[in-house]
Design a protein around this motif. Structure first.
Motif, PDB file in Angstrom:
ATOM      1  N   LEU A 363      -1.474  -0.107-106.261  1.00  0.00           N
ATOM      2  CA  LEU A 363      -2.446   0.739-105.559  1.00  0.00           C
ATOM      3  C   LEU A 363      -2.133   2.219-105.727  1.00  0.00           C
ATOM      4  O   LEU A 363      -3.039   3.048-105.824  1.00  0.00           O
ATOM      5  CB  LEU A 363      -2.492   0.364-104.071  1.00  0.00           C
ATOM      6  CG  LEU A 363      -2.900  -1.087-103.763  1.00  0.00           C
ATOM      7  CD1 LEU A 363      -3.010  -1.299-102.255  1.00  0.00           C
ATOM      8  CD2 LEU A 363      -4.215  -1.451-104.454  1.00  0.00           C
ATOM      9  N   ASP A 364      -0.848   2.558-105.776  1.00  0.00           N
ATOM     10  CA  ASP A 364      -0.471   3.969-105.958  1.00  0.00           C
ATOM     11  C   ASP A 364      -0.762   4.451-107.375  1.00  0.00           C
ATOM     12  O   ASP A 364      -0.900   5.664-107.605  1.00  0.00           O
ATOM     13  CB  ASP A 364       1.016   4.163-105.645  1.00  0.00           C
ATOM     14  CG  ASP A 364       1.328   4.000-104.166  1.00  0.00           C
ATOM     15  OD1 ASP A 364       0.417   4.231-103.346  1.00  0.00           O
ATOM     16  OD2 ASP A 364       2.470   3.619-103.842  1.00  0.00           O
ATOM     17  N   THR A 367      -4.996   6.184-109.248  1.00  0.00           N
ATOM     18  CA  THR A 367      -5.282   7.515-108.714  1.00  0.00           C
ATOM     19  C   THR A 367      -6.763   7.870-108.757  1.00  0.00           C
ATOM     20  O   THR A 367      -7.215   8.749-108.019  1.00  0.00           O
ATOM     21  CB  THR A 367      -4.494   8.573-109.503  1.00  0.00           C
ATOM     22  OG1 THR A 367      -4.783   8.428-110.907  1.00  0.00           O
ATOM     23  CG2 THR A 367      -2.989   8.375-109.304  1.00  0.00           C
ATOM     24  N   PRO A 370     -11.133   5.268-105.200  1.00  0.00           N
ATOM     25  CA  PRO A 370     -11.197   5.651-103.780  1.00  0.00           C
ATOM     26  C   PRO A 370     -10.418   4.674-102.905  1.00  0.00           C
ATOM     27  O   PRO A 370     -10.362   3.476-103.185  1.00  0.00           O
ATOM     28  CB  PRO A 370     -12.697   5.598-103.470  1.00  0.00           C
ATOM     29  CG  PRO A 370     -13.380   5.678-104.797  1.00  0.00           C
ATOM     30  CD  PRO A 370     -12.468   5.024-105.777  1.00  0.00           C
ATOM     31  N   ASP A 371      -9.827   5.183-101.833  1.00  0.00           N
ATOM     32  CA  ASP A 371      -9.074   4.331-100.923  1.00  0.00           C
ATOM     33  C   ASP A 371      -9.936   3.226-100.319  1.00  0.00           C
ATOM     34  O   ASP A 371      -9.428   2.159 -99.957  1.00  0.00           O
ATOM     35  CB  ASP A 371      -8.465   5.175 -99.790  1.00  0.00           C
ATOM     36  CG  ASP A 371      -7.285   5.996-100.271  1.00  0.00           C
ATOM     37  OD1 ASP A 371      -6.760   5.698-101.366  1.00  0.00           O
ATOM     38  OD2 ASP A 371      -6.875   6.932 -99.559  1.00  0.00           O
ATOM     39  N   LYS A 373     -11.820   1.337-101.749  1.00  0.00           N
ATOM     40  CA  LYS A 373     -11.865   0.184-102.647  1.00  0.00           C
ATOM     41  C   LYS A 373     -10.485  -0.445-102.866  1.00  0.00           C
ATOM     42  O   LYS A 373     -10.312  -1.272-103.760  1.00  0.00           O
ATOM     43  CB  LYS A 373     -12.478   0.586-103.994  1.00  0.00           C
ATOM     44  CG  LYS A 373     -13.992   0.764-103.952  1.00  0.00           C
ATOM     45  CD  LYS A 373     -14.540   1.032-105.330  1.00  0.00           C
ATOM     46  CE  LYS A 373     -16.066   0.986-105.319  1.00  0.00           C
ATOM     47  NZ  LYS A 373     -16.585  -0.365-105.085  1.00  0.00           N
ATOM     48  N   LYS A 374      -9.512  -0.043-102.075  1.00  0.00           N
ATOM     49  CA  LYS A 374      -8.167  -0.606-102.185  1.00  0.00           C
ATOM     50  C   LYS A 374      -7.850  -1.437-100.938  1.00  0.00           C
ATOM     51  O   LYS A 374      -8.221  -1.069 -99.829  1.00  0.00           O
ATOM     52  CB  LYS A 374      -7.122   0.505-102.321  1.00  0.00           C
ATOM     53  CG  LYS A 374      -7.270   1.374-103.561  1.00  0.00           C
ATOM     54  CD  LYS A 374      -6.203   2.463-103.561  1.00  0.00           C
ATOM     55  CE  LYS A 374      -6.363   3.418-104.731  1.00  0.00           C
ATOM     56  NZ  LYS A 374      -5.331   4.498-104.705  1.00  0.00           N
ATOM     57  N   ASN A 375      -7.164  -2.515-101.158  1.00  0.00           N
ATOM     58  CA  ASN A 375      -6.763  -3.366-100.044  1.00  0.00           C
ATOM     59  C   ASN A 375      -5.488  -4.101-100.423  1.00  0.00           C
ATOM     60  O   ASN A 375      -5.173  -4.216-101.615  1.00  0.00           O
ATOM     61  CB  ASN A 375      -7.873  -4.377 -99.724  1.00  0.00           C
ATOM     62  CG  ASN A 375      -7.755  -4.940 -98.315  1.00  0.00           C
ATOM     63  OD1 ASN A 375      -6.735  -4.773 -97.656  1.00  0.00           O
ATOM     64  ND2 ASN A 375      -8.804  -5.611 -97.861  1.00  0.00           N
ATOM     65  N   SER A 376      -4.756  -4.594 -99.442  1.00  0.00           N
ATOM     66  CA  SER A 376      -3.564  -5.384 -99.727  1.00  0.00           C
ATOM     67  C   SER A 376      -3.256  -6.281 -98.538  1.00  0.00           C
ATOM     68  O   SER A 376      -3.693  -6.031 -97.409  1.00  0.00           O
ATOM     69  CB  SER A 376      -2.358  -4.486-100.040  1.00  0.00           C
ATOM     70  OG  SER A 376      -2.018  -3.710 -98.915  1.00  0.00           O
ATOM     71  N   LYS A 414     -12.356  -1.836 -96.269  1.00  0.00           N
ATOM     72  CA  LYS A 414     -11.381  -1.139 -95.436  1.00  0.00           C
ATOM     73  C   LYS A 414      -9.966  -1.558 -95.803  1.00  0.00           C
ATOM     74  O   LYS A 414      -9.725  -2.692 -96.152  1.00  0.00           O
ATOM     75  CB  LYS A 414     -11.633  -1.446 -93.954  1.00  0.00           C
ATOM     76  CG  LYS A 414     -12.949  -0.929 -93.429  1.00  0.00           C
ATOM     77  CD  LYS A 414     -13.110  -1.257 -91.967  1.00  0.00           C
ATOM     78  CE  LYS A 414     -14.447  -0.730 -91.432  1.00  0.00           C
ATOM     79  NZ  LYS A 414     -14.617  -1.037 -90.001  1.00  0.00           N
ATOM     80  N   ILE A 415      -9.043  -0.645 -95.716  1.00  0.00           N
ATOM     81  CA  ILE A 415      -7.643  -0.957 -95.998  1.00  0.00           C
ATOM     82  C   ILE A 415      -7.042  -1.598 -94.756  1.00  0.00           C
ATOM     83  O   ILE A 415      -6.889  -0.960 -93.729  1.00  0.00           O
ATOM     84  CB  ILE A 415      -6.857   0.298 -96.364  1.00  0.00           C
ATOM     85  CG1 ILE A 415      -7.451   0.912 -97.626  1.00  0.00           C
ATOM     86  CG2 ILE A 415      -5.394  -0.018 -96.572  1.00  0.00           C
ATOM     87  CD1 ILE A 415      -6.732   2.139 -98.084  1.00  0.00           C
ATOM     88  N   LYS A 418      -2.083  -1.652 -95.079  1.00  0.00           N
ATOM     89  CA  LYS A 418      -1.036  -0.664 -94.945  1.00  0.00           C
ATOM     90  C   LYS A 418      -0.207  -0.976 -93.709  1.00  0.00           C
ATOM     91  O   LYS A 418       0.987  -0.789 -93.701  1.00  0.00           O
ATOM     92  CB  LYS A 418      -1.666   0.716 -94.856  1.00  0.00           C
ATOM     93  CG  LYS A 418      -2.389   1.046 -96.154  1.00  0.00           C
ATOM     94  CD  LYS A 418      -1.809   2.253 -96.781  1.00  0.00           C
ATOM     95  CE  LYS A 418      -2.453   2.489 -98.131  1.00  0.00           C
ATOM     96  NZ  LYS A 418      -2.166   3.689 -98.736  1.00  0.00           N
TER      97      LYS A 418
END
Length: 422
Positions: A363-364, A367, A370-371, A373-376, A414-415, A418
């Motif tokens: 995810l890092d 770059t 957009p945040d 579109k990131k999830n974990s 939504k993330i 984190k």
């Protein structure tokens, strides 16, 4: 030639042990021995049965075993395994269900090339088949590929994935498991720059070594301790005369299996001794828990030498994905070019192969994404196998993956991880 002789020696030992098992079973099963109630003959027959099956499975490609599927109409439909793309080192398979309405979700399940066949993901395929159109990468055993087909390294693997994604179209959701995670990321970045319209809709990365140094394990430590020269001298052999790939340099599946077993030798020894006792008491079955697991676990395939070496050198030692310096045919693959593919990472808290931190590092590197579109997700009590095929996958991870896939179809994500991964 000495490597070819070594390869044939390993096959000779395997074949001899299979023969010993068959001989013991046949000898101890003579009816005349039933006249003497001696448990030694029962034990010998049981040992022979387990031994023959064990060494036979090492060179037998498992069947998918997915033949029927019950659809929403309450009827059983046959499952047809069709080859969509056929290539020398691997095919793209589609698990089609004739008569069923076409599913909205289209998934490309990227199987590892790490010593086992793609059938290791059988339960994963079954669970996704309920709600999705499922496609799988089916990698071929290197010993069956003639030398005339050329090399196959991490760059070729990545180009195969890009071709499969291109074939399936932009409405595809890619799910990469374990070893191919960093290369699936690279293939997506490759398409993002070369053919943006061919990118998949989403990318789910499960337990893979994007950054091996983020959380060292025994696997990453081995990659650091051993030099490339040592690997070439001790791990590679030439395929013997018995197979179509005679002369091809490979990392033998039998050698890989020996490494797997040595990591948990006492556990495996106990499992086999208990199975022999069950067979002697007549408490076994052809598809009992032991046979189901070991029929798959023992079935190993050879990897092309160049793929094995380039994986160790470029992914683990040089960390080309982790440092965003991966290249294909001299051309840089910039992970920052991925700017519209929703990406999710999944890790297991007890994963001793790809420890927590190695996969989420992806995810890092994104770059340009957009945040939103990131999830974990971190599954606290899951080991490596559990995050894609165990109870943790069925009960917790699979629903999250499907929810993420649905959300990636034009909706913000939504993330949630984190705080979960902390």
């Amino acid at each position: 030639m000495r490597y070819m002789a070594t390869y044939d020696m390993m096959e000779t030992l395997r074949n001899a042990n299979q023969w010993l098992g068959a001989t013991a079973l046949s000898f101890a099963s003579y009816p005349i021995f039933s006249m003497t109630p001696n448990p030694a003959f029962q034990w010998l027959a049981a040992w022979g049965e387990v031994t023959e099956r064990t060494f036979d499975r090492m060179v037998t490609k498992p069947d998918w075993g997915i033949r029927t599927f019950t659809c929403e109409d309450g009827k059983d439909h046959l499952v047809s395994i069709d080859t969509v793309v056929e290539k020398p080192f691997g095919n793209l398979l589609h698990f089609a269900v004739p008569g069923r309405r076409k599913m909205k979700r289209k998934i490309l399940l990227v199987a590892p090339m790490s010593g086992h066949y793609a059938t290791l993901l059988r339960s994963t395929v079954k669970s996704l088949l309920v709600d999705c159109e499922v496609y799988v990468t089916d990698w071929h055993n290197a010993r069956d590929i003639p030398v005339s087909e050329g090399k196959f390294d991490v760059e070729d693997y990545t180009l195969y994935l890009a071709e499969f994604m291109r074939e399936m179209g932009p409405d595809t959701h890619v799910v990469a498991v374990c070893q191919p995670v960093p290369l699936a990321l690279a293939a997506t970045a490759y398409l993002a720059e070369a053919e943006p319209e061919a990118q998949p809709r989403s990318l789910i990365l499960i337990g893979g070594p994007v950054d091996p140094d983020a959380a060292p394990t025994e696997v990453t430590d081995f990659g650091r301790r051993v030099t490339m020269g040592q690997l070439e001298q001790t791990m590679l052999q030439r395929v013997g005369f018995k197979y179509p790939g005679v002369g091809r340099m490979v990392y033998p599946g039998l050698l890989q299996l020996a490494s797997f077993i040595s990591m948990n030798g006492e556990t495996h020894a106990k499992a086999f001794s208990e199975q022999i006792a069950r067979v002697a008491r007549g408490e076994d079955s052809d598809h009992d828990r032991h046979n189901r697991f070991y029929d798959e676990y023992l079935a190993v395939m050879d990897m092309p030498a160049e793929f094995y070496l380039s994986t160790v050198e470029r992914i683990f030692k040089n960390r080309e994905i982790a440092t965003n310096s991966f290249t294909i045919e001299g051309r840089a693959v910039d992970l920052g070019k991925i700017n519209r593919v929703a990406v999710m990472t999944v890790e297991g808290g007890k994963d001793d192969i790809s420890a927590p931190g190695q996969c989420i590092a992806a995810l890092d590197l994104l770059t340009g994404l957009p945040d939103a579109k990131k999830n974990s997700h971190l599954e606290p009590d899951a080991g490596h196998y559990g995050i894609f095929a165990g109870s943790s996958w069925r009960k917790n991870i699979r629903p999250l993956v499907l929810k993420f896939i649905d959300a990636s179809d034009g909706k913000a994500v939504k993330i949630a991880a984190k705080n979960q991964a902390a």
